[in-house]
Design an enzyme around this catalytic site. Sequence first.
Site, PDB file in Angstrom:
ATOM      1  N   LYS A  79     -24.267 -14.995  12.958  1.00  0.00           N
ATOM      2  CA  LYS A  79     -24.158 -13.589  13.359  1.00  0.00           C
ATOM      3  C   LYS A  79     -23.107 -13.506  14.458  1.00  0.00           C
ATOM      4  CE  LYS A  79     -26.477  -9.671  12.501  1.00  0.00           C
ATOM      5  NZ  LYS A  79     -27.144  -9.201  11.300  1.00  0.00           N
ATOM      6  N   GLY A 179     -37.135   6.192  10.510  1.00  0.00           N
ATOM      7  CA  GLY A 179     -35.708   5.944  10.351  1.00  0.00           C
ATOM      8  C   GLY A 179     -35.262   6.316   8.956  1.00  0.00           C
ATOM      9  N   GLY A 181     -31.923   6.589   7.913  1.00  0.00           N
ATOM     10  CA  GLY A 181     -30.495   6.319   7.754  1.00  0.00           C
ATOM     11  C   GLY A 181     -30.226   5.762   6.371  1.00  0.00           C
ATOM     12  N   VAL A 183     -30.868   2.874   4.849  1.00  0.00           N
ATOM     13  CA  VAL A 183     -31.976   2.218   4.145  1.00  0.00           C
ATOM     14  C   VAL A 183     -33.154   3.180   3.950  1.00  0.00           C
ATOM     15  CG1 VAL A 183     -33.708   0.409   4.382  1.00  0.00           C
ATOM     16  CG2 VAL A 183     -31.322  -0.091   4.914  1.00  0.00           C
TER      17      VAL A 183
END
Length: 349
Positions: A79, A179, A181, A183
């Site tokens: 990452k 959430g 967004g 997804v």
Amino acid sequence: MQITAVEAPDHQEVVRIEDRASGLVGYIAIHSTLRGPAAGGVRMRRYAQEVDALTDALRLSRGMTYKNAAADLALGGGKAVIIADPATQKTPDLLEAFGMAVDSLNGRYWTAEDMGMTPADMARIGTRTRFVAGLADGAFASGDPSPITARGIFYAIRTAAKHRLGSVDLTGRTVAVQGLGHVGHYLCGYLHQAGAKLIVTDIDSAQVARVAELYGATAVAPDAIYGVDADIFAPCAIGAILNAETIPQLKVSVVAGGANNQLATPDDGTRLHARGILYAPDYVANGGGIINVATEIQQISGREAWVAEKLTALDRTMDRILTRARTLAVSPAEVADAIVDEILQPKAA
Ligand code: NAD
């Protein structure tokens, strides 16, 4: 450009990257390349202190090793983080400097989108390195991973429902989604199609209005989502939302969602288990996105069929984790880590 090795005992290789000319400061953390090149997105955000960025990179790259192994991908975990405000500090020069930093690792790390990054940014990074995925165009471009991520989460919800509610059938079940967004929005579509009732929240009221209108979802305030009367809670926003404060509020039987790092601490997996709430481990539930990205890194032809097969296999892994957790009467989070640790054991010669 300065690329400096950073000491991190649990990681294979970590570098601090700094390019004064463009203002780039960040870290690339390679947790493991045991199963293949380390793959994981680059996150751009402001951090209160630089050490927080390093901590994030270390934690997230380890998480990618586990996610990629659970999805049975020939990829390790890595990452990157860039310390910058994506709204004001993201410049072409900075992205290109990051591309050069990625390139200097010679393919040991492959980057893609994470928070604060877009396919257009990947294209810019890609002018300086070929070790970039999540592109919108190109022979093997895999585009936006979130519809596939959402499909995988939907499977995880059904499988967790089978274990805790007695059936994969979600007709009439209530799912609370946090959430809405990329997804969360797609997930609501799958759930609606499956006959579930939706209770939703987002800090962005436009997202809430869109899902309420499309799927007849009931909206609640962000802090109210933990205490709603529902069968399933699907966190699809930020991490660490399952903690000592929120877990006692939950009235659901199942938590299964797409957000990364949902448990604030490992103890919170045990806390959910003690409350009789079945937790579908996040890095297994949300592995669809990296499966999609893997088709680009590994240049896989016949992507749709390959992705479908991997998603089905991932769902079987979730089933195995939940079965073993029930047999051993322990938290599925613990079982998932143990199963992946087994996968990651170097094979004896
Ligand atoms: P996104 O930025 O598109 O959506 C996140 C949504 O959460 C936004 O609408 C935002 O307003 C909302 N939000 C933020 N804080 C909130 C809060 N406190 N309460 C309610 N809503 C809040 O991100 P995304 O791509 O949909 O990803 C969602 C989560 O899934 C993240 O944790 C991400 O790391 C994880 N994830 C995403 C993918 C993918 O394919 N996009 C893959 C694996 C994991």
